[in-house]
Write a protein that holds these residues in place. Structure first.
Motif, PDB file in Angstrom:
ATOM      1  N   GLY A  13       0.805  -1.217   0.000  1.00  0.00           N
ATOM      2  CA  GLY A  13       0.000   0.000   0.000  1.00  0.00           C
ATOM      3  C   GLY A  13       0.835   1.262   0.000  1.00  0.00           C
ATOM      4  N   ALA A  14       2.032   1.205   0.601  1.00  0.00           N
ATOM      5  CA  ALA A  14       2.892   2.386   0.647  1.00  0.00           C
ATOM      6  C   ALA A  14       3.318   2.826  -0.737  1.00  0.00           C
ATOM      7  CB  ALA A  14       4.119   2.103   1.512  1.00  0.00           C
ATOM      8  N   GLY A  15       3.351   1.906  -1.706  1.00  0.00           N
ATOM      9  CA  GLY A  15       3.748   2.259  -3.064  1.00  0.00           C
ATOM     10  C   GLY A  15       2.636   2.845  -3.892  1.00  0.00           C
ATOM     11  N   ALA A  16       1.437   2.947  -3.308  1.00  0.00           N
ATOM     12  CA  ALA A  16       0.286   3.465  -4.056  1.00  0.00           C
ATOM     13  C   ALA A  16      -0.483   4.510  -3.262  1.00  0.00           C
ATOM     14  CB  ALA A  16      -0.631   2.315  -4.441  1.00  0.00           C
ATOM     15  N   GLU A  17       0.194   5.170  -2.314  1.00  0.00           N
ATOM     16  CA  GLU A  17      -0.498   6.157  -1.484  1.00  0.00           C
ATOM     17  C   GLU A  17      -1.057   7.307  -2.319  1.00  0.00           C
ATOM     18  OE1 GLU A  17       2.286   7.387   1.448  1.00  0.00           O
ATOM     19  OE2 GLU A  17       1.974   5.637   2.740  1.00  0.00           O
ATOM     20  N   ASP A  18      -0.290   7.757  -3.313  1.00  0.00           N
ATOM     21  CA  ASP A  18      -0.745   8.874  -4.138  1.00  0.00           C
ATOM     22  C   ASP A  18      -1.924   8.491  -5.027  1.00  0.00           C
ATOM     23  OD1 ASP A  18       1.259  10.394  -3.040  1.00  0.00           O
ATOM     24  OD2 ASP A  18       2.668  10.043  -4.680  1.00  0.00           O
ATOM     25  N   ALA A  19      -2.101   7.198  -5.255  1.00  0.00           N
ATOM     26  CA  ALA A  19      -3.171   6.733  -6.143  1.00  0.00           C
ATOM     27  C   ALA A  19      -4.411   6.281  -5.376  1.00  0.00           C
ATOM     28  CB  ALA A  19      -2.659   5.589  -7.016  1.00  0.00           C
ATOM     29  N   SER A  20      -4.487   6.573  -4.083  1.00  0.00           N
ATOM     30  CA  SER A  20      -5.617   6.086  -3.279  1.00  0.00           C
ATOM     31  C   SER A  20      -6.947   6.627  -3.790  1.00  0.00           C
ATOM     32  CB  SER A  20      -5.418   6.466  -1.811  1.00  0.00           C
ATOM     33  OG  SER A  20      -5.311   7.871  -1.664  1.00  0.00           O
ATOM     34  N   TYR A  21      -6.974   7.886  -4.248  1.00  0.00           N
ATOM     35  CA  TYR A  21      -8.221   8.458  -4.776  1.00  0.00           C
ATOM     36  C   TYR A  21      -8.673   7.705  -6.017  1.00  0.00           C
ATOM     37  CZ  TYR A  21     -11.417  11.790  -6.960  1.00  0.00           C
ATOM     38  OH  TYR A  21     -12.514  12.361  -7.561  1.00  0.00           O
ATOM     39  N   ALA A  22      -7.736   7.415  -6.918  1.00  0.00           N
ATOM     40  CA  ALA A  22      -8.091   6.685  -8.132  1.00  0.00           C
ATOM     41  C   ALA A  22      -8.546   5.269  -7.810  1.00  0.00           C
ATOM     42  CB  ALA A  22      -6.897   6.657  -9.087  1.00  0.00           C
ATOM     43  N   ILE A  23      -7.890   4.623  -6.846  1.00  0.00           N
ATOM     44  CA  ILE A  23      -8.233   3.242  -6.507  1.00  0.00           C
ATOM     45  C   ILE A  23      -9.639   3.151  -5.943  1.00  0.00           C
ATOM     46  CG2 ILE A  23      -7.679   1.345  -4.941  1.00  0.00           C
ATOM     47  CD1 ILE A  23      -4.733   2.137  -5.240  1.00  0.00           C
ATOM     48  N   ARG A  24      -9.971   4.011  -5.002  1.00  0.00           N
ATOM     49  CA  ARG A  24     -11.301   3.901  -4.404  1.00  0.00           C
ATOM     50  C   ARG A  24     -12.410   4.287  -5.378  1.00  0.00           C
ATOM     51  NH1 ARG A  24      -9.170   8.130  -0.815  1.00  0.00           N
ATOM     52  NH2 ARG A  24     -10.061  10.161  -1.312  1.00  0.00           N
ATOM     53  N   ASN A  25     -12.130   5.194  -6.315  1.00  0.00           N
ATOM     54  CA  ASN A  25     -13.141   5.518  -7.319  1.00  0.00           C
ATOM     55  C   ASN A  25     -13.290   4.405  -8.341  1.00  0.00           C
ATOM     56  OD1 ASN A  25     -14.374   8.477  -7.293  1.00  0.00           O
ATOM     57  ND2 ASN A  25     -12.331   8.579  -6.426  1.00  0.00           N
ATOM     58  N   LEU A  26     -12.198   3.728  -8.645  1.00  0.00           N
ATOM     59  CA  LEU A  26     -12.288   2.589  -9.551  1.00  0.00           C
ATOM     60  C   LEU A  26     -13.141   1.486  -8.940  1.00  0.00           C
ATOM     61  CD1 LEU A  26     -11.338   1.191 -12.172  1.00  0.00           C
ATOM     62  CD2 LEU A  26      -9.357   0.371 -10.883  1.00  0.00           C
ATOM     63  N   ILE A  27     -13.008   1.286  -7.618  1.00  0.00           N
ATOM     64  CA  ILE A  27     -13.797   0.259  -6.941  1.00  0.00           C
ATOM     65  C   ILE A  27     -15.264   0.666  -6.854  1.00  0.00           C
ATOM     66  CG2 ILE A  27     -14.129  -0.952  -4.756  1.00  0.00           C
ATOM     67  CD1 ILE A  27     -11.110  -0.724  -4.297  1.00  0.00           C
ATOM     68  N   SER A  28     -15.530   1.935  -6.494  1.00  0.00           N
ATOM     69  CA  SER A  28     -16.906   2.373  -6.259  1.00  0.00           C
ATOM     70  C   SER A  28     -17.671   2.634  -7.553  1.00  0.00           C
ATOM     71  CB  SER A  28     -16.915   3.645  -5.404  1.00  0.00           C
ATOM     72  OG  SER A  28     -16.352   3.398  -4.135  1.00  0.00           O
ATOM     73  N   ALA A  29     -17.028   3.311  -8.513  1.00  0.00           N
ATOM     74  CA  ALA A  29     -17.729   3.743  -9.730  1.00  0.00           C
ATOM     75  C   ALA A  29     -17.470   2.859 -10.937  1.00  0.00           C
ATOM     76  CB  ALA A  29     -17.340   5.191 -10.058  1.00  0.00           C
ATOM     77  N   ASP A  30     -16.545   1.920 -10.835  1.00  0.00           N
ATOM     78  CA  ASP A  30     -16.208   1.013 -11.937  1.00  0.00           C
ATOM     79  C   ASP A  30     -15.659   1.739 -13.155  1.00  0.00           C
ATOM     80  OD1 ASP A  30     -16.880  -1.241 -10.546  1.00  0.00           O
ATOM     81  OD2 ASP A  30     -18.925  -1.336 -11.306  1.00  0.00           O
ATOM     82  N   SER A  31     -15.233   2.981 -13.005  1.00  0.00           N
ATOM     83  CA  SER A  31     -14.632   3.696 -14.132  1.00  0.00           C
ATOM     84  C   SER A  31     -13.878   4.913 -13.615  1.00  0.00           C
ATOM     85  CB  SER A  31     -15.689   4.134 -15.151  1.00  0.00           C
ATOM     86  OG  SER A  31     -16.541   5.110 -14.592  1.00  0.00           O
ATOM     87  N   LEU A  32     -12.939   5.392 -14.425  1.00  0.00           N
ATOM     88  CA  LEU A  32     -12.183   6.612 -14.141  1.00  0.00           C
ATOM     89  C   LEU A  32     -12.211   7.485 -15.381  1.00  0.00           C
ATOM     90  CD1 LEU A  32      -9.011   5.073 -12.432  1.00  0.00           C
ATOM     91  CD2 LEU A  32     -10.898   6.213 -11.273  1.00  0.00           C
ATOM     92  N   THR A  33     -12.508   8.763 -15.212  1.00  0.00           N
ATOM     93  CA  THR A  33     -12.540   9.694 -16.336  1.00  0.00           C
ATOM     94  C   THR A  33     -11.761  10.944 -15.966  1.00  0.00           C
ATOM     95  OG1 THR A  33     -14.717   8.895 -17.026  1.00  0.00           O
ATOM     96  CG2 THR A  33     -14.008  11.011 -17.901  1.00  0.00           C
ATOM     97  N   THR A  34     -10.884  11.374 -16.863  1.00  0.00           N
ATOM     98  CA  THR A  34     -10.103  12.580 -16.616  1.00  0.00           C
ATOM     99  C   THR A  34     -10.027  13.417 -17.880  1.00  0.00           C
ATOM    100  OG1 THR A  34      -7.968  13.429 -15.809  1.00  0.00           O
ATOM    101  CG2 THR A  34      -7.903  11.486 -17.209  1.00  0.00           C
ATOM    102  N   GLU A  35      -9.911  14.717 -17.705  1.00  0.00           N
ATOM    103  CA  GLU A  35      -9.682  15.649 -18.808  1.00  0.00           C
ATOM    104  C   GLU A  35      -8.417  16.432 -18.514  1.00  0.00           C
ATOM    105  OE1 GLU A  35     -12.797  18.256 -19.905  1.00  0.00           O
ATOM    106  OE2 GLU A  35     -13.955  16.717 -20.956  1.00  0.00           O
ATOM    107  N   SER A  36      -7.563  16.544 -19.496  1.00  0.00           N
ATOM    108  CA  SER A  36      -6.316  17.279 -19.332  1.00  0.00           C
ATOM    109  C   SER A  36      -6.101  18.197 -20.528  1.00  0.00           C
ATOM    110  CB  SER A  36      -5.134  16.309 -19.199  1.00  0.00           C
ATOM    111  OG  SER A  36      -5.079  15.443 -20.311  1.00  0.00           O
TER     112      SER A  36
END
Length: 584
Positions: free
Chosen positions: A292-315
């Motif tokens: 888990g220490a290697g993915a601390e910065d990605a915790s927001y993406a991980i929990r949204n992937l689990i809850s919403a089954d998708s990730l969407t970003t605009e850059s």
């Protein structure tokens, strides 16, 4: 008049034809017209006549690709691509295509002069500099060279697009995704395994053969979570335990049964990495994080992937053609089963709430079993088990590949009881129901597949519910507890230590009228280390957890001085007051 002179074969007409060559070449767009290799526009006109030239220009099916070297031709591929513009033939090597770049090495040799340049054709500055160099070296007008560069750019784009189509792999999760071929014998063995009445027992036995002893509930949980990747709402598992307890061994052994094409295993993960993966690269896959220490910065993406089954970003990016700033949207679709291990009990609560949290058995009995197994692996029996493990992994991976993505219906759902005294139940009950559904999904080869509105489904039976309850009693019972498993173990050990000290104090203070309580006695960390044989790091981590949750009180102590503690826990729940679901 010049055309008539050329047709009459007048020598002056031949000279005029050479002067006209550039103008004719610029009129014949290279991306539309390709004369036979032995002709340029003038020679074709002289040899075939005006009517043939007119018919050639009117042919709609001619294209540049007809005269291009095929990538399948190794000899031509080594020479590079050739593009003829008028009397100039450009050689193009090392074509590299990306979202924002189109790099190539352009070589032109003409009239005894040579120029080679490597540039990004999507860069206006690079194209301008190339145009200046070619005009200067080959003494050509800018309009002619600009036309050549435009044709080179168009040509390279077409070649890059063609190469991408030929080499691109089909997206994961689509009907065209390449599938691993299973031989008839392997298929028969996998189907027999899936139909066996003692499927769960065989899975547990195979875990033992592959190197994981004990941990019955955890093994079933991880195997079910791995299997749930094919379902619409997969399970995710967080293994929290002390360093060296075997959490990585549990995760790695469970995921070794997963087909490699369905497993994405990472050691480290940056904050935005998941947002920029391919659209279906995580669809019905297992995402495994080593720590888990290697993915601390990605915790927001991980929990949204689990809850919403998708990730969407605009850059924001700069358009390579127009040079203007524009937005780019990228979507990564699930569902995805996520596995993660950690030693930190203070893991982010929002992320932790998305997982089924479990821990490793850290008892002395389990340590004894592990040590015995480790010694066995170095014996002749261990060699036999290693060879057998290879066949077991093949069997399980083929079995997993043969599982069909059918829906699971629970006809007993309305009769299931679940505790409603905690707010966490709103998130835990779907996992409990999902656990039961996954048990039925795993055993689908023994079920009748029914159809409703063109949707295939299987039904949950009472055996599935009983097995789900067995796992839920342990796993969800711990989730309702605020303590991690190592902290709970430490609490029990501290209670044992203080009870022994209390008995000794009662014997020494026989004349005391008021009773002595454990909360009156103090202890130090050294005393705890001596009693529990825990390392200082492990004790420091989980004693801090107990003080924050007020199971232990810091009695005294300053910086660089001896600290003492008091135990505020009196043994509540040590007999196993756990969550027990049931049926009405």
């Amino acid at each position: 008049q010049r055309i008539r002179l050329l047709m009459d074969g007048d020598p002056s007409g031949e000279k005029a034809g050479h002067n006209l060559l550039e103008r004719l070449s610029s009129r014949f767009a290279a991306e539309r017209y390709m004369l036979p290799n032995e002709y340029d526009p003038n020679s074709f006109l002289l040899a075939e006549g005006a009517e043939a030239l007119a018919a050639f220009l009117a042919t709609p099916t001619l294209s540049l690709s007809a005269g291009l070297p095929s990538p399948a031709d190794p000899d031509r591929a080594q020479e590079g691509l050739q593009l003829t513009c008028g009397i100039r033939t450009y050689s193009i090597h090392g074509l590299e295509n990306g979202t924002r770049k189109l790099k190539a090495t352009v070589r032109l040799e003409h009239g005894g002069k040579l120029h080679v340049d490597t540039l990004d054709l999507y860069s206006a500055r690079s194209r301008t500099q190339l145009c200046r160099d070619l005009c200067r070296i080959f003494e050509q007008p800018p309009a002619t060279i600009e036309s050549d560069i435009t044709k080179i750019l168009t040509y390279c784009e077409a070649r890059a697009a063609r190469a991408k189509c030929e080499t691109a792999q089909p997206e994961a999760g689509t009907d065209t995704e390449p599938k691993v071929e299973i031989t008839a014998n392997d298929r028969q063995a996998a189907e027999a395994f899936g139909r066996s009445d003692n499927l769960i027992d065989r899975i547990l036995e195979d875990f033992e053969t592959c190197g994981l002893v004990g941990e019955t509930t955890n093994k079933l949980l991880c195997y079910l979570a791995m299997t749930s990747r094919k379902m619409s709402d997969p399970l995710s598992v967080l293994i929290l335990s002390s360093s060296g307890a075997g959490k990585t061994a549990l995760q790695d052994t469970a995921l070794s049964f997963c087909p490699p094409e369905d497993l994405v295993k990472l050691t480290s993960l940056s904050g935005k990495a998941l947002f920029y993966k391919e659209r279906n690269s995580l669809t019905h896959k297992v995402l495994a994080l080593e720590e888990g220490a290697g993915a601390e910065d990605a915790s927001y993406a991980i929990r949204n992937l689990i809850s919403a089954d998708s990730l969407t970003t605009e850059s924001t990016m700069r358009d390579p053609i127009t040079g203007k700033l524009t937005t780019m949207e990228n979507t990564v679709e699930g569902p995805t089963a996520v596995f993660c291990t950690t030693t930190d009990p203070q893991i982010d609560a929002e992320t932790k709430s998305r997982f089924l949290v479990t821990g490793i058995d850290e008892s002395r009995e389990q340590t004894r079993r592990i040590l015995t197994f480790q010694r066995t692996r170095h014996s002749l029996d261990g060699l036999s088990e290693t060879n057998e493990a290879t066949h077991i992994l093949t069997l399980h991976r083929n079995f997993q590949r043969l599982l069909k993505p059918v829906r699971v219906i629970n006809p007993h759902a309305h009769t299931i009881l679940y505790n409603d005294d905690r707010l966490q139940s709103r998130r835990l009950q779907p996992r409990y129901l999902g656990l039961i559904a996954t048990v039925a999904f795993l055993r689908q080869m023994n079920r009748e597949i029914k159809t409703h509105n063109d949707t295939d489904y299987i039904e949950v039976n009472e055996t599935d519910i009983q097995l789900g309850n067995t796992i839920a009693v342990e796993i969800l019972g711990r989730t309702l507890d605020e303590l991690s498993i190592p902290a709970r173990n430490l609490t029990q050990l501290l209670h044992q230590m203080m009870n022994k000290r209390l008995e000794a104090c009662k014997a020494d203070a026989s004349q005391r009228t008021s009773p002595i309580h454990t909360s009156e006695l103090t202890f130090t960390r050294k005393e705890v280390r001596d009693f529990t044989s825990w390392s200082n790091t492990r004790l420091h981590t989980h004693l801090k957890e107990l003080t924050e949750l007020e199971y232990v009180l810091i009695d005294s102590g300053r910086t660089n001085s001896l600290q003492s503690y008091r135990l505020l826990y009196n043994g509540e729940g040590r007999d196993g007051n756990k969550f027990i679901p049931g049926i009405k």
